[in-house]
Design a protein around this motif. Structure first.
Motif, short mmCIF file in Angstrom:
data_model
loop_
_atom_site.label_atom_id
_atom_site.label_comp_id
_atom_site.label_asym_id
_atom_site.label_seq_id
_atom_site.Cartn_x
_atom_site.Cartn_y
_atom_site.Cartn_z
N LEU A 78 -0.03 -0.93 -14.71
CA LEU A 78 1.06 -1.79 -15.17
C LEU A 78 2.38 -1.45 -14.49
O LEU A 78 3.08 -2.35 -14.02
CB LEU A 78 1.22 -1.69 -16.69
N LEU A 79 2.74 -0.18 -14.41
CA LEU A 79 4.02 0.17 -13.79
C LEU A 79 4.05 -0.18 -12.31
O LEU A 79 5.11 -0.54 -11.78
CB LEU A 79 4.35 1.64 -14.03
N ASP A 80 2.90 -0.11 -11.65
CA ASP A 80 2.85 -0.54 -10.24
C ASP A 80 3.14 -2.04 -10.15
O ASP A 80 3.88 -2.48 -9.28
CB ASP A 80 1.49 -0.24 -9.62
N ALA A 81 2.56 -2.81 -11.05
CA ALA A 81 2.81 -4.26 -11.06
C ALA A 81 4.28 -4.56 -11.32
O ALA A 81 4.89 -5.40 -10.66
CB ALA A 81 1.93 -4.95 -12.11
N ILE A 82 4.86 -3.84 -12.27
CA ILE A 82 6.28 -4.05 -12.59
C ILE A 82 7.17 -3.71 -11.40
O ILE A 82 8.06 -4.48 -11.03
CB ILE A 82 6.69 -3.22 -13.83
N HIS A 83 6.92 -2.56 -10.78
CA HIS A 83 7.81 -2.10 -9.71
C HIS A 83 7.59 -2.82 -8.37
O HIS A 83 8.48 -2.79 -7.51
CB HIS A 83 7.69 -0.59 -9.53
N THR A 84 6.45 -3.43 -8.18
CA THR A 84 6.20 -4.13 -6.91
C THR A 84 6.26 -5.65 -7.05
O THR A 84 6.11 -6.35 -6.06
CB THR A 84 4.83 -3.73 -6.31
N ARG A 85 6.50 -6.15 -8.26
CA ARG A 85 6.65 -7.59 -8.43
C ARG A 85 7.89 -8.06 -7.70
O ARG A 85 8.94 -7.44 -7.77
CB ARG A 85 6.76 -7.95 -9.93
N ARG A 86 7.77 -9.12 -6.96
CA ARG A 86 8.88 -9.67 -6.20
C ARG A 86 8.89 -11.18 -6.34
O ARG A 86 7.84 -11.80 -6.59
CB ARG A 86 8.75 -9.34 -4.70
N SER A 87 10.02 -11.79 -6.12
CA SER A 87 10.11 -13.24 -6.07
C SER A 87 9.57 -13.68 -4.71
O SER A 87 10.18 -13.41 -3.68
CB SER A 87 11.56 -13.70 -6.24
N ILE A 88 8.42 -14.33 -4.74
CA ILE A 88 7.75 -14.77 -3.51
C ILE A 88 8.04 -16.25 -3.32
O ILE A 88 7.76 -17.07 -4.20
CB ILE A 88 6.23 -14.51 -3.58
N ARG A 89 8.59 -16.58 -2.16
CA ARG A 89 8.99 -17.96 -1.88
C ARG A 89 8.24 -18.57 -0.70
O ARG A 89 8.50 -19.71 -0.32
CB ARG A 89 10.49 -18.01 -1.64
N LYS A 90 7.33 -17.80 -0.10
CA LYS A 90 6.52 -18.31 1.02
C LYS A 90 5.05 -18.03 0.70
O LYS A 90 4.70 -16.90 0.33
CB LYS A 90 6.91 -17.63 2.33
N TYR A 91 4.23 -19.07 0.85
CA TYR A 91 2.83 -18.99 0.46
C TYR A 91 1.92 -19.41 1.60
O TYR A 91 2.28 -20.25 2.43
CB TYR A 91 2.57 -19.89 -0.76
N LEU A 92 0.71 -18.84 1.59
CA LEU A 92 -0.31 -19.23 2.55
C LEU A 92 -0.92 -20.56 2.13
O LEU A 92 -0.90 -20.92 0.94
CB LEU A 92 -1.41 -18.16 2.61
N ASP A 93 -1.45 -21.28 3.06
CA ASP A 93 -2.09 -22.56 2.79
C ASP A 93 -3.52 -22.29 2.30
O ASP A 93 -4.49 -22.42 3.05
CB ASP A 93 -2.09 -23.44 4.04
N LYS A 94 -3.62 -21.88 1.05
CA LYS A 94 -4.90 -21.49 0.46
C LYS A 94 -4.83 -21.76 -1.04
O LYS A 94 -3.88 -21.33 -1.70
CB LYS A 94 -5.13 -20.00 0.74
N PRO A 95 -5.79 -22.48 -1.60
CA PRO A 95 -5.72 -22.81 -3.03
C PRO A 95 -5.87 -21.59 -3.93
O PRO A 95 -6.46 -20.58 -3.55
CB PRO A 95 -6.89 -23.79 -3.23
N VAL A 96 -5.34 -21.71 -5.14
CA VAL A 96 -5.49 -20.69 -6.16
C VAL A 96 -6.66 -21.12 -7.05
O VAL A 96 -6.64 -22.23 -7.59
CB VAL A 96 -4.20 -20.55 -7.01
N PRO A 97 -7.68 -20.28 -7.20
CA PRO A 97 -8.83 -20.65 -8.03
C PRO A 97 -8.44 -20.95 -9.48
O PRO A 97 -7.54 -20.30 -10.04
CB PRO A 97 -9.74 -19.42 -7.96
N GLU A 98 -9.12 -21.91 -10.08
CA GLU A 98 -8.87 -22.29 -11.47
C GLU A 98 -8.96 -21.09 -12.40
O GLU A 98 -8.20 -20.99 -13.36
CB GLU A 98 -9.87 -23.36 -11.91
N GLU A 99 -9.93 -20.21 -12.13
CA GLU A 99 -10.10 -19.04 -13.00
C GLU A 99 -8.85 -18.17 -13.02
O GLU A 99 -8.49 -17.61 -14.05
CB GLU A 99 -11.30 -18.18 -12.55
#
Length: 172
Positions: free
Chosen positions: A3-24
């Motif tokens: 959890l703390l790794d997720a908190i400390h490495t979370r960033r505002s991401i504004r550029k994405y790859l052209d790849k769908p996000v799975p429904e799951e």
């Protein structure tokens, strides 16, 4: 991921790859959102998942700070519903907690997100109401574009001890 790794490495991401996000994965994000704390456990939220490219591409026409959605394969609109709730003035805090849970769950999955504010800006709220058919009693709160990041996550030390006050204001 811890959890703390997720908190400390979370960033505002504004550029994405052209790849769908799975429904799951979108389902995991929504489940995390609904696990957020809420005043009196009233859960005053609704979520709209947008994958339609035409809808995503139209958002910057009424929200000036949402251009990153043009690259995102999906987005989640977090809405508040204070009507009939025991604690109706706390819906925005509840929606904030739900939004943050989406961001952290996405980080855990390796997805990129950014919190794009909607509420309390009337023109933004009206734009989302019109685009998505949101009723007047439901309040569009935040937009979270979701996608595979075009870049890496890195921890940044944002800790500032000068902002901490012990027992009273000004005490260090």
């Amino acid at each position: 991921m811890e959890l703390l790794d997720a908190i400390h490495t979370r960033r505002s991401i504004r550029k994405y790859l052209d790849k769908p996000v799975p429904e799951e994965m979108l389902g995991i994000l929504l489940k995390a959102a609904m696990s957020a704390p809420s005043a009196g456990n009233q859960q005053p939220w609704h979520f709209i998942v947008i994958r339609d490219r035409t809808k995503l591409d139209s958002i910057p026409s009424f929200h000036p700070y949402s251009k990153m959605v043009l690259q995102a394969p999906a987005a989640i609109v977090v809405c508040g519903d204070p009507d009939g709730k025991k604690w109706p003035t706390f819906w925005d805090q509840d929606a904030s907690a739900a939004t943050q849970n989406i961001l952290l769950a996405a980080r855990d999955l390796g997805l990129g997100t950014v919190w794009v504010g909607i509420y309390p800006e009337k023109d933004r709220m009206d734009g989302f109401r019109k685009l998505l058919g949101i009723p007047e009693n439901i309040i569009p709160f935040s937009l979270v574009p979701v996608g595979w990041p075009d870049g890496t996550f890195e921890a940044v030390n944002r800790f500032r001890p000068e902002l901490i006050h012990n027992e009273s204001w000004g005490a260090k």
